[in-house]
Design a protein around this motif. Sequence first.
Motif, PDB file in Angstrom:
ATOM      1  N   GLY B  65      -0.150   0.814  12.564  1.00  0.00           N
ATOM      2  CA  GLY B  65       1.153   1.323  12.976  1.00  0.00           C
ATOM      3  C   GLY B  65       1.472   0.924  14.409  1.00  0.00           C
ATOM      4  O   GLY B  65       0.741   0.156  15.039  1.00  0.00           O
ATOM      5  N   GLY B  69       3.596   5.295  18.107  1.00  0.00           N
ATOM      6  CA  GLY B  69       3.478   6.337  17.095  1.00  0.00           C
ATOM      7  C   GLY B  69       4.525   6.178  16.004  1.00  0.00           C
ATOM      8  O   GLY B  69       5.424   5.342  16.094  1.00  0.00           O
ATOM      9  N   TYR B  70       4.386   7.012  14.976  1.00  0.00           N
ATOM     10  CA  TYR B  70       5.237   6.944  13.788  1.00  0.00           C
ATOM     11  C   TYR B  70       6.672   7.342  14.175  1.00  0.00           C
ATOM     12  O   TYR B  70       6.931   8.480  14.602  1.00  0.00           O
ATOM     13  CB  TYR B  70       4.665   7.900  12.746  1.00  0.00           C
ATOM     14  CG  TYR B  70       5.353   7.889  11.408  1.00  0.00           C
ATOM     15  CD1 TYR B  70       5.460   6.709  10.667  1.00  0.00           C
ATOM     16  CD2 TYR B  70       5.867   9.056  10.868  1.00  0.00           C
ATOM     17  CE1 TYR B  70       6.080   6.708   9.435  1.00  0.00           C
ATOM     18  CE2 TYR B  70       6.486   9.060   9.624  1.00  0.00           C
ATOM     19  CZ  TYR B  70       6.592   7.878   8.915  1.00  0.00           C
ATOM     20  OH  TYR B  70       7.209   7.871   7.688  1.00  0.00           O
ATOM     21  N   HIS B 267      -3.513   2.489  18.505  1.00  0.00           N
ATOM     22  CA  HIS B 267      -2.665   3.633  18.209  1.00  0.00           C
ATOM     23  C   HIS B 267      -3.521   4.763  17.663  1.00  0.00           C
ATOM     24  O   HIS B 267      -4.655   4.546  17.238  1.00  0.00           O
ATOM     25  CB  HIS B 267      -1.518   3.277  17.250  1.00  0.00           C
ATOM     26  CG  HIS B 267      -1.921   2.869  15.859  1.00  0.00           C
ATOM     27  ND1 HIS B 267      -2.119   3.766  14.847  1.00  0.00           N
ATOM     28  CD2 HIS B 267      -2.147   1.656  15.315  1.00  0.00           C
ATOM     29  CE1 HIS B 267      -2.439   3.108  13.723  1.00  0.00           C
ATOM     30  NE2 HIS B 267      -2.469   1.822  13.988  1.00  0.00           N
ATOM     31  N   SER B 270      -2.336   7.224  12.249  1.00  0.00           N
ATOM     32  CA  SER B 270      -0.953   7.292  11.777  1.00  0.00           C
ATOM     33  C   SER B 270      -0.851   8.079  10.477  1.00  0.00           C
ATOM     34  O   SER B 270       0.234   8.534  10.119  1.00  0.00           O
ATOM     35  CB  SER B 270      -0.357   5.896  11.628  1.00  0.00           C
ATOM     36  OG  SER B 270      -1.275   5.017  11.056  1.00  0.00           O
ATOM     37  N   GLN B 273      -0.025  11.421  11.822  1.00  0.00           N
ATOM     38  CA  GLN B 273       1.358  11.467  12.323  1.00  0.00           C
ATOM     39  C   GLN B 273       2.357  11.533  11.177  1.00  0.00           C
ATOM     40  O   GLN B 273       3.351  12.266  11.239  1.00  0.00           O
ATOM     41  CB  GLN B 273       1.642  10.240  13.188  1.00  0.00           C
ATOM     42  CG  GLN B 273       0.833  10.231  14.486  1.00  0.00           C
ATOM     43  CD  GLN B 273       0.995   8.940  15.272  1.00  0.00           C
ATOM     44  OE1 GLN B 273       1.782   8.070  14.885  1.00  0.00           O
ATOM     45  NE2 GLN B 273       0.260   8.805  16.363  1.00  0.00           N
TER      46      GLN B 273
END
Lengths: 402, 402
Positions: B65, B69-70, B267, B270, B273
Motif C-alpha cells: 500500500g 496509509g489507506y 508502510h 494496511s 488500516q
Amino acid sequence: MRYPFADRVKMVKSSAVRELLSVIQRGDVISFAGGLPSEEFFPVQDVKKAYDRVFASGPKAMQYGLTEGYTPLRDLISEKMGRKGIESKTENILLTTGSQQAIDLFSRIMISPGDTVLTENPTYLAALQVFQSYEANVVPVEGDQEGMDPEDLEAKMKKLRPKFVYVVPTFSNPEGKVWSEERRKQLVELAHKYNVIIFEDDPYGEIQFHEDETYTPLAVMDEEGTHVLYTSTFSKTVVPALRTGWVTGPFQVIRMMAQAKQSADLHSSSLDQQALYYLMEDFDLESHIRTLRKEYYKRMLIMQDYLKGLNDPNLSWTEPKGGMFLFLKLEESINTTAVLMQAVENGVAYVPGAPFYVGNPQENTMRLNYTHSTPDKLKLGMDRLAQVLSRLKKPSDEPIIF
Amino acid sequence: MRYPFADRVKMVKSSAVRELLSVIQRGDVISFAGGLPSEEFFPVQDVKKAYDRVFASGPKAMQYGLTEGYTPLRDLISEKMGRKGIESKTENILLTTGSQQAIDLFSRIMISPGDTVLTENPTYLAALQVFQSYEANVVPVEGDQEGMDPEDLEAKMKKLRPKFVYVVPTFSNPEGKVWSEERRKQLVELAHKYNVIIFEDDPYGEIQFHEDETYTPLAVMDEEGTHVLYTSTFSKTVVPALRTGWVTGPFQVIRMMAQAKQSADLHSSSLDQQALYYLMEDFDLESHIRTLRKEYYKRMLIMQDYLKGLNDPNLSWTEPKGGMFLFLKLEESINTTAVLMQAVENGVAYVPGAPFYVGNPQENTMRLNYTHSTPDKLKLGMDRLAQVLSRLKKPSDEPIIF
C-alpha cells in the motif's frame, strides 16, 4: 513558516522518478516498476481463516503485545531458521514491520554521522536511503556476477573500518544475481578477520528457480553467530499487507534493536503476527512457495524470451536464478531516466537503474519486475517497451527533455 | 565481539523497572503499571466483521500500500478531525504504527544532536526516550495543574530557540491533568511569536469523563494550521493490537514525515488500516467511546475513593478528568522505585514516577492505571498496595536494598 528540519533530512533526495511512478499506478499503464508479488497467488482464504482463529482466541489477542513480537511466531521462525541451517533461538529473533524496518533499526543503532557502510553497487535503493538518512558514508565495493571482489573488500575494510557491510547475496535487488559459495565464504572470513558485521538482507531467498542449486546464507557460514545479522520477510511469500519481517543475529544486537523499536513504534501489528502464526500452523506454506517458484520462473522466462527475440546486440542482462527482477542494460548512450516519460506515455513503466547506484550511476540500465504482471500483460508490456526502445534507434524530430 | 554501536544508543538507559514489570506480567500480580485499556470492552466481533469485509474485497487488499496509509481511512479521519474543529485535508494526514511512531518520525525529521526540545515535567516516558535517542537537549518548562507557566515558556523559547514543544494537554501521562483554555491559548500564541512548532500528543482526548467541559485542542487554536502537529490513535478507543495512529499538520512537515516513514518501514499494516475503515463505517464508535468514558470513570472513582478512604494526609493527587492514569504522591521520604519490588511481592505493580521526569525526579510518586483492571481487581490491588504503604510507616528490620 520555514520549518527547521534536522540535518539528516537534507540527505534525503526527493525523487522525480518516484513521483512519476506513483502517478502511473492509477492508469492502465503496465508496470514493471514496483517490487510487487502477484496478487493471483495470494492465499486470501487461508489468511482469512488464520484471522478467524485470532478472533476466536478472544479479546486478549487485541491487547498491546511485546516489542519483540508474538512469541509463538518467533518460535516458529526459530524452527524455520533452523531448517535453513541458521541457529537462532527465539530470543534472538525480532519481528519487524517488513524487513525494511529491520534495515532501519539496525542502521539506527549502528550508524553515527560519517560512519562508513560498505555495499554492493548497484544495490537496494531503499537501503541506500536509510543509510543516507543516518548520514552514513556509503562506499561501494567492486564486484561482478559472483559477488564482491575480495581484494577490494579487504582493502576497504582495512582502510575505512566500516561499521558494517550490507549485502543481498541471493537474488539481489536490482540485479537478480546470486553470489558464488566461494565469495560468500570470503566475505564471512574477512568479516571475522576485521571484526565487521555483515547485514544479510534476504527477502527473495525463497523464490529460487533451480531447486538443485545451493546458496548458503552467510548466517550459516558465520558459525559462532557473532558477525551476521540476517533479515527476511513474509511479504513475498505470503502477502505484503501483513508487513511482517524478522531479523536474527547476536543477542546483544537484537536486544539493542528491540530497544530502538520500542521507541520507534512500541510494536508492530500483533494481529498480523498472530494470524501469521496460525497460517503457518494450518497452511502448507512450503507447497505454496513451490507454486510461486514455478509460476515466477515461467514469467521470468516469458520476459527473457521476449528480450532474446529482439535480437538486439546492445541489450544485455544476467538470467535471474530467482527473485523478482531482471536488470537490463541498454546501449551506452541511452539514459533510461530520460526515456521513462516516453515509456509511461506508451503504457509501460520500469525503474531506471540510476538510483540503485552509489556514486556514478550506469544511466543505461533499468529494473524490470516480472512477478506482478500476468503472462498476457507481461507480453503486452514488453511490446510497449520494445516500441519505445526501437523508436530510440531512429533519429528523433523532438528534442529529449531532461 | 564488542559491537560498535552508534553514539545515539548510548543515550538509551536500560531500565531495571521495565525488566521487573515485564516479568510480573506473567504472574497473578495485579498490575496498575501498563497503560492498557480494558479487554472487556474490546469490540472483538465488530473488528472481526470489519476484517471479513477486507477479505471479501479481494486480493488487491493484500498488496503493498501507500506509505501515507489507506486513503479511505485517511478521508474518514479528515472528517473526524473536522468535527473536532481541526481542519485537515486527507493529504495532511499520515497513518502511523500507533501514535508512538508519529512521535518518532517527527523527532527524526526535526532533531539534530544538541537541538532543544521543551516538555512538561513529568511527561510521557516513551516520548522522552525518543527525544534522547536523537540526542536532543530536553528541557522541562515549569508548570502547574493548569499547564506550562507562560513566563518560563517564553523565557526558554527566547533563550534556547527550541526545535519544538512536546505537550499532552488533555489528560496527560502520567499526571492525568488537563490544561486550562487560557494556558493553551498562551502556548499557541508564543509558538507563533517565536516560530516554534508544537507537537500535540492526544492519545487520551476521547476518554473524557465530564461531557459538559470543553478542552480545545491546540491544533484548533492554530488557525492557519502552520504551527501545530496533532497526533492521536485508535489504540485506546478501538484496540491496541491494530497499532494504528495518525498525525496531521502542515503539509510540508507531513510530507517530510512520510519520506522518513518510507525508509523506516515502507508502510504500516494496511490490513489493519482497511479493517479500521470498515469498522468506522459499520460500527458506532461514538457510542462505544461513550461506554468507555462511563466505565473508566467508574473505575477511576473506585481507585480514588479507596485512596480517600485511607485518610492518609501524606497522600495527594489531582482527580483525573479523563485518560487512564492517577498520579499519586506519597510522603517525601518514600522512594517508589525502591518499594516496587515489595509491592510486586505483595501482588501489585505500578510504575514509579521517576522515569517520567526530566532532570531531578520526584522519587515519591507513582503512576496508577485504573482502566485495565476490573472493579474487583481494582479493589484487591488497592488493598495490596495499601498494605505495602502501611508497612513502610513502621520501622523495618530489613534494610532496603537500592
